[in-house]
Design a protein around this motif. Structure first.
Motif, PDB file in Angstrom:
ATOM      1  N   TYR A   1       0.818  -1.216   0.000  1.00 62.96           N
ATOM      2  CA  TYR A   1       0.000   0.000   0.000  1.00 62.96           C
ATOM      3  C   TYR A   1       0.849   1.263   0.000  1.00 62.96           C
ATOM      4  O   TYR A   1       1.998   1.244   0.417  1.00 62.96           O
ATOM      5  CB  TYR A   1      -0.887   0.051   1.253  1.00 62.96           C
ATOM      6  CG  TYR A   1      -1.804  -1.117   1.420  1.00 62.96           C
ATOM      7  CD1 TYR A   1      -2.923  -1.283   0.609  1.00 62.96           C
ATOM      8  CD2 TYR A   1      -1.569  -2.070   2.424  1.00 62.96           C
ATOM      9  CE1 TYR A   1      -3.785  -2.357   0.780  1.00 62.96           C
ATOM     10  CE2 TYR A   1      -2.427  -3.149   2.601  1.00 62.96           C
ATOM     11  CZ  TYR A   1      -3.522  -3.290   1.781  1.00 62.96           C
ATOM     12  OH  TYR A   1      -4.371  -4.347   1.948  1.00 62.96           O
TER      13      TYR A   1
ATOM     14  N   LYS B   1     -13.608   4.464   4.724  1.00 64.44           N
ATOM     15  CA  LYS B   1     -13.225   3.231   4.043  1.00 64.44           C
ATOM     16  C   LYS B   1     -11.909   3.348   3.284  1.00 64.44           C
ATOM     17  O   LYS B   1     -11.158   2.384   3.186  1.00 64.44           O
ATOM     18  CB  LYS B   1     -14.326   2.796   3.077  1.00 64.44           C
ATOM     19  CG  LYS B   1     -15.574   2.325   3.781  1.00 64.44           C
ATOM     20  CD  LYS B   1     -16.616   1.873   2.790  1.00 64.44           C
ATOM     21  CE  LYS B   1     -17.855   1.392   3.524  1.00 64.44           C
ATOM     22  NZ  LYS B   1     -18.848   0.837   2.628  1.00 64.44           N
TER      23      LYS B   1
ATOM     24  N   THR C   1      -7.963   1.816  -2.507  1.00 66.73           N
ATOM     25  CA  THR C   1      -8.251   0.517  -1.920  1.00 66.73           C
ATOM     26  C   THR C   1      -8.799   0.711  -0.516  1.00 66.73           C
ATOM     27  O   THR C   1      -8.561   1.743   0.113  1.00 66.73           O
ATOM     28  CB  THR C   1      -6.992  -0.382  -1.926  1.00 66.73           C
ATOM     29  OG1 THR C   1      -7.363  -1.705  -1.578  1.00 66.73           O
ATOM     30  CG2 THR C   1      -5.928   0.136  -0.994  1.00 66.73           C
ATOM     31  N   LEU C   2      -9.516  -0.254  -0.037  1.00 67.74           N
ATOM     32  CA  LEU C   2     -10.101  -0.175   1.295  1.00 67.74           C
ATOM     33  C   LEU C   2      -9.023  -0.247   2.367  1.00 67.74           C
ATOM     34  O   LEU C   2      -8.055  -1.016   2.241  1.00 67.74           O
ATOM     35  CB  LEU C   2     -11.103  -1.321   1.503  1.00 67.74           C
ATOM     36  CG  LEU C   2     -12.356  -1.296   0.641  1.00 67.74           C
ATOM     37  CD1 LEU C   2     -13.198  -2.540   0.895  1.00 67.74           C
ATOM     38  CD2 LEU C   2     -13.167  -0.036   0.901  1.00 67.74           C
TER      39      LEU C   2
ATOM     40  N   THR D   1      -7.833  -1.683   5.492  1.00 73.48           N
ATOM     41  CA  THR D   1      -8.118  -2.903   6.254  1.00 73.48           C
ATOM     42  C   THR D   1      -7.729  -2.702   7.721  1.00 73.48           C
ATOM     43  O   THR D   1      -6.985  -1.778   8.066  1.00 73.48           O
ATOM     44  CB  THR D   1      -7.318  -4.088   5.683  1.00 73.48           C
ATOM     45  OG1 THR D   1      -5.920  -3.807   5.847  1.00 73.48           O
ATOM     46  CG2 THR D   1      -7.640  -4.319   4.213  1.00 73.48           C
ATOM     47  N   SER D   2      -8.191  -3.605   8.559  1.00 70.75           N
ATOM     48  CA  SER D   2      -7.840  -3.526   9.983  1.00 70.75           C
ATOM     49  C   SER D   2      -6.335  -3.718  10.180  1.00 70.75           C
ATOM     50  O   SER D   2      -5.755  -3.133  11.089  1.00 70.75           O
ATOM     51  CB  SER D   2      -8.627  -4.551  10.793  1.00 70.75           C
ATOM     52  OG  SER D   2      -8.333  -5.850  10.374  1.00 70.75           O
ATOM     53  N   GLU D   3      -5.672  -4.493   9.325  1.00 70.71           N
ATOM     54  CA  GLU D   3      -4.220  -4.684   9.469  1.00 70.71           C
ATOM     55  C   GLU D   3      -3.468  -3.379   9.230  1.00 70.71           C
ATOM     56  O   GLU D   3      -2.410  -3.162   9.808  1.00 70.71           O
ATOM     57  CB  GLU D   3      -3.702  -5.793   8.535  1.00 70.71           C
ATOM     58  CG  GLU D   3      -3.680  -5.425   7.072  1.00 70.71           C
ATOM     59  CD  GLU D   3      -3.105  -6.503   6.164  1.00 70.71           C
ATOM     60  OE1 GLU D   3      -2.320  -7.352   6.616  1.00 70.71           O
ATOM     61  OE2 GLU D   3      -3.449  -6.467   4.971  1.00 70.71           O
TER      62      GLU D   3
END
Length: 136
Positions: free
Chosen positions: A52, A84, A120-121, A123-125
């Motif tokens: 990312y 998001k 891109t979304l 994420t929790s990570e």
């Protein structure tokens, strides 16, 4: 959920100054970007950083006071609101000697997939290392 702040110190050098002998506004923008990147690097794994990237959507900067040659500054950042695909990152720059705020900034960043270069979304990570989660 509480943001985990990140900070680093900086000393104003001659190359940071403008014709008025105070820190050039462009230097503050560089410092905002640098502390943001430093937080990203310190908080995430190389694997996440390869996958990312963050792109700036906009900056909102309030110049509260001037900083001068030799001033010791604290650059402090944290993630505020998020959605998001975007986060709102706060940066406060303070003078160490008196604790006065020099600059307050908010920057909206969007998360990009490094390969496709598309939004891109989040994420929790990606998000989890930036917050303390209260246990129930």
């Amino acid at each position: 959920m509480t943001p985990i702040p990140f900070q680093k110190d900086l000393v104003v050098k001659k190359e940071h100054l403008d014709n008025q002998n105070h820190v050039n506004n462009l230097e503050y923008i560089k410092w905002i970007l640098e502390i943001s990147e430093s937080h990203w690097i310190a908080t995430t794994s190389a694997e996440i950083r390869k996958k990312y990237a963050w792109f700036v959507v906009d900056h909102y900067i309030q110049y509260k006071r001037q900083a001068f040659l030799g001033d010791e500054l604290i650059l402090k950042t944290w993630i505020g609101k998020y959605s998001k695909v975007k986060t709102e990152r706060h940066v406060h720059i303070l003078r160490k000697s008196d604790g006065k705020t020099i600059v307050e900034a908010k920057t909206n960043w969007c998360l990009i997939d490094s390969q496709t270069k598309k939004l891109t979304l989040i994420t929790s990570e990606v998000l989890k290392p930036y917050f303390e989660f209260e246990s129930a």
